[in-house]
Design a protein around this motif. Structure first.
Motif, PDB file in Angstrom:
ATOM      1  N   LEU A  17       0.831  -1.214   0.000  1.00 41.76           N
ATOM      2  CA  LEU A  17       0.000   0.000   0.000  1.00 41.76           C
ATOM      3  C   LEU A  17       0.864   1.263   0.000  1.00 41.76           C
ATOM      4  N   ILE A  18       1.983   1.231   0.691  1.00 40.52           N
ATOM      5  CA  ILE A  18       2.888   2.388   0.702  1.00 40.52           C
ATOM      6  C   ILE A  18       3.430   2.636  -0.702  1.00 40.52           C
ATOM      7  N   TYR A  19       3.878   1.584  -1.361  1.00 42.73           N
ATOM      8  CA  TYR A  19       4.360   1.721  -2.740  1.00 42.73           C
ATOM      9  C   TYR A  19       3.248   2.213  -3.667  1.00 42.73           C
ATOM     10  N   ILE A 230       5.136   1.702 -14.745  1.00 41.28           N
ATOM     11  CA  ILE A 230       5.166   1.070 -16.068  1.00 41.28           C
ATOM     12  C   ILE A 230       4.326  -0.197 -16.085  1.00 41.28           C
ATOM     13  N   LEU A 231       4.465  -1.026 -15.062  1.00 39.71           N
ATOM     14  CA  LEU A 231       3.702  -2.272 -15.009  1.00 39.71           C
ATOM     15  C   LEU A 231       2.207  -2.035 -14.801  1.00 39.71           C
ATOM     16  N   SER A 232       1.870  -0.914 -14.206  1.00 40.57           N
ATOM     17  CA  SER A 232       0.465  -0.675 -13.844  1.00 40.57           C
ATOM     18  C   SER A 232      -0.431  -0.417 -15.037  1.00 40.57           C
ATOM     19  N   GLY A 233       0.131   0.099 -16.136  1.00 37.65           N
ATOM     20  CA  GLY A 233      -0.700   0.477 -17.275  1.00 37.65           C
ATOM     21  C   GLY A 233      -1.437   1.782 -17.055  1.00 37.65           C
ATOM     22  N   LEU A 240      -2.152  -0.842  -7.962  1.00 40.84           N
ATOM     23  CA  LEU A 240      -2.254  -1.697  -6.781  1.00 40.84           C
ATOM     24  C   LEU A 240      -1.675  -3.082  -7.060  1.00 40.84           C
ATOM     25  N   LEU A 241      -1.995  -3.654  -8.228  1.00 40.69           N
ATOM     26  CA  LEU A 241      -1.490  -4.981  -8.573  1.00 40.69           C
ATOM     27  C   LEU A 241       0.019  -4.961  -8.797  1.00 40.69           C
ATOM     28  N   ALA A 242       0.512  -3.926  -9.503  1.00 39.68           N
ATOM     29  CA  ALA A 242       1.948  -3.828  -9.751  1.00 39.68           C
ATOM     30  C   ALA A 242       2.716  -3.644  -8.455  1.00 39.68           C
ATOM     31  N   SER A 243       2.159  -2.868  -7.521  1.00 36.56           N
ATOM     32  CA  SER A 243       2.810  -2.686  -6.224  1.00 36.56           C
ATOM     33  C   SER A 243       2.893  -4.010  -5.472  1.00 36.56           C
ATOM     34  N   LEU A 244       1.842  -4.799  -5.541  1.00 37.45           N
ATOM     35  CA  LEU A 244       1.840  -6.103  -4.882  1.00 37.45           C
ATOM     36  C   LEU A 244       2.904  -7.008  -5.488  1.00 37.45           C
ATOM     37  N   VAL A 245       2.976  -7.045  -6.819  1.00 36.19           N
ATOM     38  CA  VAL A 245       3.954  -7.907  -7.491  1.00 36.19           C
ATOM     39  C   VAL A 245       5.373  -7.501  -7.131  1.00 36.19           C
ATOM     40  N   LEU A 246       5.665  -6.202  -7.178  1.00 37.96           N
ATOM     41  CA  LEU A 246       7.029  -5.748  -6.936  1.00 37.96           C
ATOM     42  C   LEU A 246       7.385  -5.725  -5.449  1.00 37.96           C
ATOM     43  N   THR A 247       6.406  -5.910  -4.585  1.00 37.45           N
ATOM     44  CA  THR A 247       6.693  -6.077  -3.160  1.00 37.45           C
ATOM     45  C   THR A 247       6.887  -7.551  -2.826  1.00 37.45           C
ATOM     46  N   ALA A 248       6.038  -8.406  -3.367  1.00 37.81           N
ATOM     47  CA  ALA A 248       6.074  -9.828  -3.027  1.00 37.81           C
ATOM     48  C   ALA A 248       7.123 -10.600  -3.822  1.00 37.81           C
ATOM     49  N   LEU A 249       7.327 -10.225  -5.097  1.00 36.39           N
ATOM     50  CA  LEU A 249       8.216 -11.005  -5.948  1.00 36.39           C
ATOM     51  C   LEU A 249       9.650 -11.064  -5.430  1.00 36.39           C
ATOM     52  N   PRO A 250      10.240  -9.969  -4.948  1.00 34.28           N
ATOM     53  CA  PRO A 250      11.602 -10.077  -4.406  1.00 34.28           C
ATOM     54  C   PRO A 250      11.713 -11.069  -3.255  1.00 34.28           C
ATOM     55  N   LEU A 262      18.700 -10.404 -10.871  1.00 34.01           N
ATOM     56  CA  LEU A 262      18.634 -10.919 -12.236  1.00 34.01           C
ATOM     57  C   LEU A 262      17.326 -11.661 -12.473  1.00 34.01           C
ATOM     58  N   ALA A 263      16.930 -12.491 -11.528  1.00 33.45           N
ATOM     59  CA  ALA A 263      15.674 -13.235 -11.663  1.00 33.45           C
ATOM     60  C   ALA A 263      14.484 -12.292 -11.712  1.00 33.45           C
ATOM     61  N   LEU A 264      14.517 -11.264 -10.860  1.00 35.09           N
ATOM     62  CA  LEU A 264      13.425 -10.293 -10.843  1.00 35.09           C
ATOM     63  C   LEU A 264      13.349  -9.552 -12.172  1.00 35.09           C
TER      64      LEU A 264
END
Length: 586
Positions: A17-19, A230-233, A240-250, A262-264
């Motif tokens: 949510l902060i992101y 960029i990911l949000s469109g 909200l979805l892009a923030s979740l992905v970039l918070t959880a994916l790492p 590199l994987a990210l």
């Protein structure tokens, strides 16, 4: 039985949510307003440090500190914007990147205030008078409330008249200024509003991490926020979805150590190739409803807007060589008043003299033509009259006002509309929204007067119908045929209720039927009491309707006179066809 999420899940949700909050502000600046701000993390750091100083050093409560963060973020952004907004594009990106580095250096070196590289630790959790808690649920609830308010404010802003103005400036700043928008003020507003979101997010991050440090203003932090945008469109749900992905994916790749980034990066590349529009799941709505039919039909709009003698004119204008209604025949005209009075106007571009001592006087309610070979300086004259470029010498009075040195938006608000040689539309907006940019001039300054907005929408629909585009209000501007794009540009110019309109080659690309319709339309515009100055290469279009024609060559006034006199003038024939043709004609 109620299942409570663990502290780790709540931590990820809170950071998401902060992101998202900071990405809302960045999206407004970058995607909506089109400002290439590559130092946006600086605003995030300013909010975090301002809150930390107030709450740790001075013992402020949460709500007063939040209010102070909003004020401080706005003031510092305004101070940054005054020199920064002088630049555009890549230059703006470099200057804003330098701004972020300046903020980071100040944080590192002003140790008495910021504690230098160590940052400010011990930031308490939010407190409301005596109400506070150390539970993860409490912090998540506070951040969720801030996020909800931020999403609400963002959505209302970008879908409002201000969002329309910001998007118009992003799509074509020159056309937006010609429509009467004070582009610098709107860009300043976008930067300030965007910084408020970032400042609030920075404050929330301080509560989340219990510390603020110089890394909050790093380039890496800006890149993270940029990736979210960029990911949000560009939609709130995508953010909200892009923030979740970039918070959880790492967190998924934590075990990869050196290969985690590199994987990210590979995952992001795959996502953007498979879905270039990012996580955008919502269709963008127009700024005005296009579901209903226009308030009036094209015929009704013309009759309502025109002088009562319009039907007489329409009956006397022949398809090609029609009988003209002169300015003196429109009984409401003051023949002694000048729409344009330009004296010895000069404009140089380096060693090229584009306009050389031009004298131009156009009476009110006239149809005045400007012709000449390519490179004669015709469009430069329009740019000088509308303030797109400044004159080097001479005097320019429009509608009785000395406008030399005025910006184009100010001249437009005086009552001057224009079209461009190369069509300049807001390409991704609907036809109705294109015209609404101009029609809403009164509504911009009074955002809480919904009646003015409804009037602006009605005026935009009427202008569209008047120019023959009734029923095409919802069409995207770039999808219209070329001739209709010319009409749409004319409708946009007319929607401001101008007293003077400048048409730059309006007949370009039109077939004979479209030319006849445009000629009739120009006559009807004049009957409204609007002065028309028209640059044209198509003699068959301009000669039957013009009261007077100026011929230009090499930046100078070659001659001026009635259409009949112009067509027989040897100097004009020579300019177009050469000396041999001029001698033969004489």
């Amino acid at each position: 039985m109620i299942v409570r999420p663990g502290a780790y899940v709540l931590s990820i949700a809170t950071l998401t949510l902060i992101y998202a909050i900071v990405a809302l502000g960045y999206n407004l600046v970058l995607t909506v307003a089109g400002l290439f701000h590559f130092g946006f993390a600086a605003h995030f750091a300013i909010g975090g440090y301002a809150a930390a100083i107030l709450m740790v050093r001075l013992g402020w409560q949460f709500l007063p500190a939040l209010a102070a963060v909003i004020v401080i973020s706005g003031i510092l952004t305004a101070l940054m914007a005054f020199p920064t907004l002088r630049f555009r594009g890549d230059y703006l990106a470099m200057v804003t990147l330098a701004f972020a580095e300046i903020v980071r250096r100040v944080i590192v070196n002003w140790k008495s205030l910021t504690n230098g590289p160590l940052g400010i630790s011990g930031i308490p959790l939010p407190n409301f008078f005596s109400l506070t808690s150390i539970s993860p649920e409490f912090l998540f609830g506070v951040v969720a409330a801030l996020a909800a308010l931020s999403f609400f404010a963002y959505q209302n802003l970008v879908s409002s008249r201000f969002g329309l103005a910001w998007e118009a400036i992003r799509l074509n700043e020159e056309a937006a200024a010609a429509a009467g928008l004070h582009t610098w003020r709107y860009k300043l507003g976008a930067l300030i509003v965007g910084s408020l979101f970032a400042g609030i997010a920075g404050m929330a991050y301080g509560h989340y991490a219990s510390i603020t440090d110089p890394s909050m203003s790093n380039v890496d932090t800006t890149i993270l926020f940029l990736a979210v945008v960029i990911l949000s469109g560009g939609t709130w749900l995508g953010i909200l979805l892009a923030s979740l992905v970039l918070t959880a994916l790492p967190q998924v790749f934590l075990g990869l150590d050196l290969y985690r980034q590199l994987a990210l990066g590979l995952v992001l590349i795959v996502v953007m190739n498979l879905r270039p529009q990012g996580f955008s799941l919502l269709r963008k709505r127009g700024y005005a409803s296009t579901d209903s039919k226009p308030d009036v039909s094209m015929k009704q709009a013309r009759r309502r807007a025109s002088h009562p003698r319009v039907e007489l004119i329409r009956s006397t204008v022949a398809p090609i060589e029609g009988v003209k209604t002169r300015a003196s025949e429109v009984h409401a005209v003051n023949a002694t008043e000048l729409a344009v009075d330009a004296i010895r106007v000069m404009k140089r571009f380096g060693g090229l003299v584009a306009v050389d001592g031009l004298v131009l006087q156009v009476p009110m309610s006239a149809i005045f033509g400007i012709i000449g070979p390519n490179g004669a300086g015709k469009t430069t004259v329009f740019n000088l009259l509308t303030g797109s470029i400044p004159a080097d010498a001479g005097e320019i009075r429009i509608l009785g006002q000395d406008v030399k040195g005025w910006p184009s938006w100010k001249i437009a608000r005086l009552g001057v509309g224009r079209t461009f040689q190369n069509v300049k539309l807001f390409s991704t907006l609907s036809a109705l929204d294109n015209v609404l940019v101009t029609a809403a001039q009164q509504a911009y300054g009074k955002p809480f007067r919904q009646g003015l907005w409804r009037e602006a929408v009605a005026k935009a629909k009427e202008a569209i119908a008047f120019t023959g585009l009734g029923g095409r209000e919802g069409a995207v501007a770039s999808s219209l045929p070329y001739a209709d794009q010319r009409r749409l540009e004319l409708a946009r110019a007319l929607a401001s209720d101008p007293r003077l309109i400048l048409l730059d080659e309006p007949s370009a690309g039109m077939n004979p039927r479209e030319l006849r319709e445009l000629r009739t339309l120009v006559e009807e515009i004049r009957v409204r009491g609007i002065t028309v100055i028209c640059i044209e290469h198509n003699m068959g279009f301009i000669l039957p309707i013009a009261d007077e024609i100026l011929v230009m060559a090499e930046g100078k006034r070659l001659t001026i006179g009635s259409p009949d006199a112009i067509t027989k003038d040897p100097k004009v024939i020579e300019a177009y066809l050469g000396r041999r043709a001029a001698r033969a004609a004489s």
